[in-house]
Design an enzyme around this catalytic site. Structure first.
Site, PDB file in Angstrom:
ATOM      1  N   GLU A 253      38.447  19.026 -61.737  1.00  0.00           N
ATOM      2  CA  GLU A 253      39.103  19.724 -60.400  1.00  0.00           C
ATOM      3  C   GLU A 253      40.325  20.777 -60.739  1.00  0.00           C
ATOM      4  O   GLU A 253      40.742  21.467 -59.910  1.00  0.00           O
ATOM      5  CB  GLU A 253      39.818  18.545 -59.676  1.00  0.00           C
ATOM      6  CG  GLU A 253      40.633  17.666 -60.662  1.00  0.00           C
ATOM      7  CD  GLU A 253      41.236  16.481 -60.108  1.00  0.00           C
ATOM      8  OE1 GLU A 253      41.055  16.485 -58.691  1.00  0.00           O
ATOM      9  OE2 GLU A 253      41.494  15.403 -60.635  1.00  0.00           O
TER      10      GLU A 253
ATOM     11  N   ASP B 270      40.065  20.042 -54.807  1.00  0.00           N
ATOM     12  CA  ASP B 270      41.166  20.638 -55.756  1.00  0.00           C
ATOM     13  C   ASP B 270      40.547  21.866 -56.577  1.00  0.00           C
ATOM     14  O   ASP B 270      41.111  22.814 -56.874  1.00  0.00           O
ATOM     15  CB  ASP B 270      41.999  19.647 -56.781  1.00  0.00           C
ATOM     16  CG  ASP B 270      42.868  19.067 -55.997  1.00  0.00           C
ATOM     17  OD1 ASP B 270      43.450  19.306 -55.029  1.00  0.00           O
ATOM     18  OD2 ASP B 270      43.237  17.691 -56.366  1.00  0.00           O
TER      19      ASP B 270
END
Length: 613
Positions: free
Chosen positions: A471, A495
């Site tokens: 992420e 993210d």
């Protein structure tokens, strides 16, 4: 609730929702219908009685601060001022979406509140109390607001005396931001209530029980915020970003939350109810058809099988996961154990929660992500350790917090290892950016396991697999190296998109720029996927794009073979997979990866979806 009141008969339609009931038009309040347009973040329709809730400030601390703590207390107050101003400016920007007198009235009110926070008597008075009387910031705000409001209330001028309410509202906002107090009001709401609020944090949303609360709407919030993700996970109709919400709705109004269209209807007409009743019947019919896919595998037309997993926020979603036909839990967000409490959960308490889910999944694998708080996910019990970072999303959070607070991580790992005795468990590490972080955690796992063995505690043998979240862009770019120390990858597209594009997905002013189809994001997903395939380790996507049928052909074409999503999305994604030719999706993905224009990428994906229906 009164059995013959305006919301005594209510309807909600969503996956696994209640069956529609007729709502007698005569029971509705005889007020003209108001329609507000916002962001539909969780599909479905909910009808019920509005309950406007605010964060209540309780037990405001009152104590004398030390001389050397005055500067720190002033900084705390300044931070609360800044946050309050930011909130009011957001609301003012939202007010521009309204028209006519309503917009002018709301803008005037917000300007008045902003003026009280900008070097006004209130601000000077609070600072004086902190500096001279050495009061803590909360007590100073409460005392100064009370004194100023009392003066206004005693004035003979009706207009000026009415401003006392504005003063108290500003004080309440400051106190909320100083104390970071979570909602307490939900437990007192009647069954079938629709929650109306200025804003809900993920911790607030975690308190919503879908068996009692049928939907919610807020004035602030973004479509990809964690609050929106939790709403989808709970399968609770929700609309965020509704300009003028606080002025348009009062407790007791009959409202309709249309989470699909992104609309809130206040005191709807009989015609509107009939229209939505027909839509509910269509949704129910579609849900019945999709329910037949529960035991059918997700296999493409040309025989490629795809793993169908679910993301869980809380144990109460377990029943929904099983009904959806989930083959396992691809992401268990363990933050639920740490939210809305002043103390930290013990090892035994964590074990019981994990065991409930592991046993409930009846042998299917459960991937437990270690604690990921920070950013918009706050835990009161960890506030002192997290501090007030200038940019929480980039600060001490996730695995960084765990490695700094070793006792916190060791307690959680001990609970996870003990839970592995009751079924297949995997450990997932969030926000990894380097090999050293993975190696440190692996060493801690071995140490914790040795301690448990000395205690005679049962656990899985061999120990659970340890995987990492991809992420952070740096993790995607270092995926080949990380694959050598990881047992599996899970791509957190939410993210990853946020960090790649430098966009706060919960910030309304830039939320429209958040786009997982940006070529830079797609290349990072491709890079991580190919690294996993080369290393022959499993890779899944557990971000929101995994639960959106339109992205499925692209993800499959890039080589993803496991998708993890909110339970409510699983049947529709499975249906999409069964209508796709895997080789055709691969060819489409190759063509898309040659593109650099986001609009062109979206069009090509739409065209493929239209042809492959």
């Amino acid at each position: 609730m009164n059995s013959d009141g305006p919301a005594s008969k209510r309807r909600r339609s969503k996956a696994g929702g209640d069956k529609p009931e007729a709502v007698a038009p005569g029971k509705l309040a005889p007020v003209g219908e108001i329609v507000l347009v916002g962001l539909g973040v969780s599909s479905g329709i909910a009808i019920g009685e509005a309950h406007v809730v605010e964060i209540g400030v309780v037990n405001v601390p009152d104590y004398e601060i030390a001389e050397d703590a005055i500067e720190t207390e002033l900084e705390r107050f300044a931070a609360a001022l800044t946050k309050s101003e930011r909130q009011l400016k957001k609301l003012k920007k939202k007010s521009t979406e309204l028209h006519g007198a309503a917009a002018e009235e709301l803008e005037f009110l917000l300007d008045a509140h902003l003026q009280m926070l900008s070097g006004s008597r209130v601000v000077r008075g609070v600072e004086r109390r902190i500096q001279q009387e050495r009061q803590n910031a909360e007590a100073a705000v409460q005392a100064e607001i009370g004194a100023v409001a009392h003066e206004f209330e005693n004035l003979n001028d009706p207009y000026l005396s009415a401003r006392a309410k504005d003063v108290r509202e500003v004080g309440d906002r400051l106190l909320r931001n100083l104390t970071k107090t979570p909602f307490e009001a939900f437990k007192h709401l009647p069954e079938g209530a629709i929650v109306i609020a200025e804003e809900l944090t993920p911790a607030d949303t975690a308190l919503l029980d879908p068996k009692r609360i049928h939907g919610f709407a807020t004035e602030l919030g973004g479509a990809e915020s964690h609050t929106a993700i939790m709403a989808r996970s709970l399968a609770m109709p929700a609309v965020l970003g509704l300009a003028g919400l606080s002025k348009a709705v009062k407790t007791g109004d009959t409202v309709i939350v249309d989470g699909t269209a992104g609309r809130l209807y206040v005191n709807p007409t009989a015609a509107r109810l009939d229209e939505l009743h027909r839509r509910q019947l269509e949704i129910e019919k579609s849900d019945r058809i999709l329910a037949r896919l529960k035991k059918v595998p997700a296999i493409t037309r040309d025989g490629q099988r795809i793993g169908m997993l679910v993301n869980l926020e809380m144990p109460r979603e377990l029943e929904m996961a099983l009904k959806s036909g989930a083959e396992g839990v691809g992401l268990l967000r363990s933050e639920f154990l740490f939210m809305n409490r002043a103390d930290l959960p013990s090892e035994d308490e964590q074990l019981e929660s994990y065991r409930e889910i592991v046993e409930g999944m009846e042998g299917r694998p459960v991937t437990i992500r270690t604690l990921d708080v920070g950013g918009d996910k706050l835990a009161p019990s960890l506030r002192d350790r997290l501090g007030d970072a200038a940019n929480p999303a980039l600060g001490l959070r996730a695995i960084r917090l765990g490695l700094q607070e070793r006792g916190l991580l060791e307690t959680q790992l001990a609970a996870i290892l003990r839970a592995s005795a009751f079924g297949e468990v995997r450990i997932l590490l969030p926000m990894i950016s380097s090999l050293s972080e993975v190696r440190q955690v692996r060493e801690i796992v071995l140490q914790v396991a040795k301690k448990l063995k000395r205690r005679g505690v049962k656990m899985a043998d061999p120990l659970p697999l340890i995987g990492i979240m991809i992420e952070v862009p740096g993790a995607a770019l270092a995926a080949d190296a990380l694959a050598q120390v990881s047992d599996f990858f899970a791509i957190g597209s939410n993210d990853l998109t946020q960090y790649t594009l430098a966009i706060d997905r919960g910030e309304e002013q830039v939320a429209h720029l958040y786009n997982p189809l940006h070529p830079a994001v797609l290349r990072l997903i491709q890079f991580a996927t190919e690294a996993a395939l080369r290393a022959r380790i499993p890779i899944s996507v557990c971000g929101e794009i995994a639960g959106d049928p339109k992205y499925v052909p692209l993800l499959l074409g890039l080589g993803i073979q496991d998708l993890s999503m909110a339970p409510v999305n699983l049947p529709r994604v499975k249906q999409r997979i069964r209508n796709i030719d895997y080789l055709a999706a691969t060819r489409c993905a190759r063509l898309i990866m040659d593109q650099w224009d986001t609009g062109r990428i979206a069009m090509m994906l739409d065209d493929f979806n239209a042809l492959a229906m």
